[in-house]
Structures are given as structure tokens and as C-alpha cells.
Design a protein around this motif. Structure first.
Motif, PDB file in Angstrom:
ATOM      1  N   ASP A 163       0.751  -1.107   0.148  1.00  0.00           N
ATOM      2  CA  ASP A 163       0.128   0.008   0.227  1.00  0.00           C
ATOM      3  C   ASP A 163       0.750   1.327  -0.140  1.00  0.00           C
ATOM      4  N   THR A 242     -10.186   5.512  -0.067  1.00  0.00           N
ATOM      5  CA  THR A 242      -9.474   4.312   0.233  1.00  0.00           C
ATOM      6  C   THR A 242      -9.953   3.252   0.807  1.00  0.00           C
ATOM      7  N   GLY A 267      -9.362   3.257  -4.205  1.00  0.00           N
ATOM      8  CA  GLY A 267      -8.138   2.387  -4.223  1.00  0.00           C
ATOM      9  C   GLY A 267      -8.652   1.162  -4.784  1.00  0.00           C
TER      10      GLY A 267
END
Length: 400
Positions: A163, A242, A267
């Protein structure tokens, strides 16, 4: 990448602090084997596959198991490894830390010599702790939180990126391709989501982009219009969410209903087709940052065909990374000429150019994939369509 309860459902990449895991791994340690002791004693070589097979992430877990089965079938059809057939041992970790401890211990007790799997990092971390105690290699296919390979343990590997690679990638796309001047970043307050958000915000600021909003929502709510009304009033060029697809789909739907016209991004926890069901037509044009999906990889056309023929539908986002996780594990067993877990760990560290379906795979000293890639996809007509990738020279190029 959702979980069966509010805590676990959204924790694909949630990571607990190691000290907090002591109570969770106690029973695994008590019954665990000494490092490197586990051996395959029967006619098969057992590889564990811990994934969620219950709860709201069960579909994702089954998709990963399907990828593992295709890999094992191909290996076995070619004669297996060391004269033995690969036997997969799936185990349900429910994307839950406590359940994951039990799942890991079941796999140790079953005599697995290696493990290939993982979906929620909240489950993968306690699993990793148990496998480390037993000296068993764990090759992760979907758990992307950086801490998993920052423990300093030599038995963890990853066929997908991290990430803290995705955040700067997303920021660069917003800045240099979308030419965004103002960005709003929204997370769901889980460790994964907050970590991706923080990495993205930091990269945006370093590139001179004005982050007009950076805050959390509470997952599981039915209405995010108060947050989105506030965000919309700040006129961001991009909203980047996200968290996970359940909330992502609802948020893009409500944002469009409130009149937000600019780019809405998500995301890689939003790369699930369920997003379309939640968002409806509002998903059109949404951009997702993600590891390359199987259908976009020229090297994976055969895999997609085999998966579709075998299971009656196309593969999800992570089964192909599981396919390679099983494949590279089998390669290490063959290279080691042994089913001793310590020998398999050593062999995995020596792999530099395994020809996987997702491309060349090698591991850096931490066990991370040394050539991990992120791309962007865009939603068109209820499908994820390849959009833009970053070339080796740092230019954005249209994907085909």
C-alpha cells in the motif's frame, strides 16, 4: 476486498500491532512445531490456503481457492513436484484475527509445508506469526499492508505490491495525468484504508497538490451525504476513497446525486464488481488504482480462459496472484529438492525471475515482490476497463 462483521468485514489490509497479537497466537505457539520441522510424510505435498470462506468476503476467498486449484491441477498434470502431487488444504480464516489463529494452527497440525493465500491483513498477520513460529513459509497473494513484510521475518513473501507503493502511484496519477489542483481524500478509519490515505496525502502534498479534505467516515452507514456535502463545497478536482467497495459504491452514488461532477477515484479495495450493483449508473467513469487484473495481462489470457471454462465466470482480482503464489511455492520446493520448510524458505529467497502469469516474480530481502506494478482502471458499462499505466520512463500511457 469485505468482512463478515463490522470489524473484520472491512479489514482486508488491517494490521494489528505485534504486541497486541500475543494473546491471539498463544495457543498456536503452544501446539506449534519448532522452525523447519514440518515435513510432508504422505504421498502428497500439502500447501495451506487460508482465506475467508464464510462471511461477506466468502466470494473473494473462494475466488482465491479457485486460482490455487487451477495452479495445483496444472502442476500435478505435469507430474507434480519431487514425484508427489500437490494437495491444497483450504482453511477458513473469516477475515478475523482470532479465527485466523485457529485456521493457522489447523494448517500446521495438518502438516502443510508451505502456505499460499491471505486476503485480509487482519487475518494474515496472526497467521504469519503462527507460521513463523513453525518455520513455515507464507506466500501472500492479496494482503498488501506494509507491516506484513516489515517484521524482519524471513518466511514471508508476497506476489502483489504494498500500500505504500499504491499511495504515491495514485498521487502521481492525480497530479500528472488528471492535473488535479485540489484533492479530497476519504478513508474508512481502518488501518489499511488510513495507511493508504496517509501515503497518498503525503505524496500529494510533496507534489504541491492542495489536499482540501482528509478525514474518515464510519463504515456500514447508509448515508454519507453530510460528509460529501462538506467535501463538495470545497470543489475538489478529485475525490479519492481508500476504503472498501461497499461504501465506495454508495459514496460515488451519493456524490453524483449531490451534483459532484469531477473525478471520483477509489483504491484497490474497490475493484470488485459488487461496486456496480451498489453505485448503479453513478459508477460510470469512476477510476480505480489497482494491481493489474488478470483480464488486462497478455500473459494471463490462458488463465482467464481456463478459469472461465472451469468455474463458469471470470476470475476476481486476486485469484491470479494466488495462482502465481502456488506456482512459485512449488518452484521453491523443486529447487530445494526437499519438503523441509526451512529449505523451502531458503529457496524462495533465491528466486529472482519466476515466470508467473502476472509477470516475472522475484523477492527482495524483505520478501516483497521486487517488481510490483499498479495501474488504473475505469468503469465503463459495468465493467472495469484498462485505463492508464506508468511506463518505465515515467510517462502515462493508455492501456490496451
Amino acid at each position: 476486498m469485505t468482512k463478515g462483521n463490522d470489524g473484520a468485514r472491512r479489514a482486508k489490509k488491517l494490521v494489528l500491532r505485534p504486541l497486541a497479537l500475543v494473546p491471539l497466537v498463544a495457543m498456536a505457539v503452544a501446539a506449534g512445531l519448532a522452525p523447519g520441522v514440518a515435513q510432508s510424510q504422505g504421498d502428497t505435498i500439502k500447501i495451506g490456503v487460508p482465506v475467508p470462506l464464510s462471511g461477506s468476503s466468502a466470494n473473494a476467498g473462494q475466488d482465491i481457492v479457485n486460482g490455487a486449484k487451477l495452479a495445483a491441477a496444472k502442476i500435478n498434470a505435469a507430474g507434480g513436484v519431487l514425484g508427489k502431487q500437490i494437495e491444497l488444504v483450504p482453511e477458513d480464516d473469516a477475515c478475523d484475527a482470532q479465527t485466523a489463529v485457529q485456521a493457522a494452527q489447523k494448517l500446521v497440525d495438518a502438516g502443510v509445508v508451505a502456505v499460499a493465500g491471505g486476503y485480509c491483513s487482519s487475518a494474515a498477520l496472526p497467521e504469519l506469526t503462527a507460521f513463523h513460529r513453525a518455520g513455515i513459509p507464507y506466500v501472500l497473494d492479496a494482503s498488501t499492508n506494509p507491516q506484513l513484510t516489515e517484521m524482519g521475518w524471513d518466511n514471508v513473501f508476497r506476489t502483489i505490491g504494498r500500500d505504500d507503493e499504491q499511495g504515491p502511484f495514485a498521487a502521481g496519477f492525480m497530479k500528472n495525468f488528471l492535473h488535479a489542483k485540489k484533492v479530497a481524500v476519504i478513508d474508512d478509519n481502518t488501518t489499511y484504508s488510513k495507511g493508504l490515505a496517509q501515503n497518498t496525502v503525503s505524496a500529494l502534498k510533496s507534489q504541491g497538490v492542495d489536499v482540501v479534505y482528509a478525514n474518515s467516515i464510519t463504515p456500514g452507514q447508509m448515508d454519507y451525504s453530510p460528509t460529501l456535502t462538506r467535501v463538495n463545497s470545497l470543489s475538489p478536482d478529485v475525490i479519492y476513497y481508500t476504503g472498501y467497495f461497499a461504501e465506495g459504491g454508495l459514496m460515488v452514488k451519493e456524490a453524483r446525486q449531490l451534483g459532484y461532477k469531477a473525478t471520483f477515484m477509489g483504491g484497490d479495495a474497490n475493484n470488485d464488481p459488487t461496486l456496480f450493483k451498489t453505485a448503479g449508473p453513478a459508477a460510470e467513469g469512476m477510476i480505480i488504482t489497482t494491481a493489474p487484473l488478470a483480464q488486462f495481462l497478455s500473459t494471463a489470457h490462458g488463465y482467464v480462459d481456463d478459469y472461465t471454462k472451469t468455474y463458469g465466470q471470470g476470475p476476481g482480482p486476486y485469484s491470479v496472484y494466488e495462482y502465481d503464489a502456488v506456482g512459485v511455492t512449488a518452484k521453491a520446493i523443486a529447487d530445494a529438492k526437499s519438503t523441509n520448510p526451512a529449505a523451502i524458505v531458503a529457496a524462495l529467497h533465491k528466486i529472482t525471475d519466476y515466470k508467473g502469469v502476472t509477470g516475472s516474480i522475484g523477492f527482495n530481502p524483505k520478501g516483497d515482490r521486487s517488481r510490483a506494478v499498479y495501474v488504473t482502471v475505469i468503469v465503463k458499462n459495468d465493467e472495469f476497463v484498462p485505463y492508464q499505466s506508468l511506463s518505465a520512463s515515467g510517462k502515462w500511457v493508455a492501456m490496451k
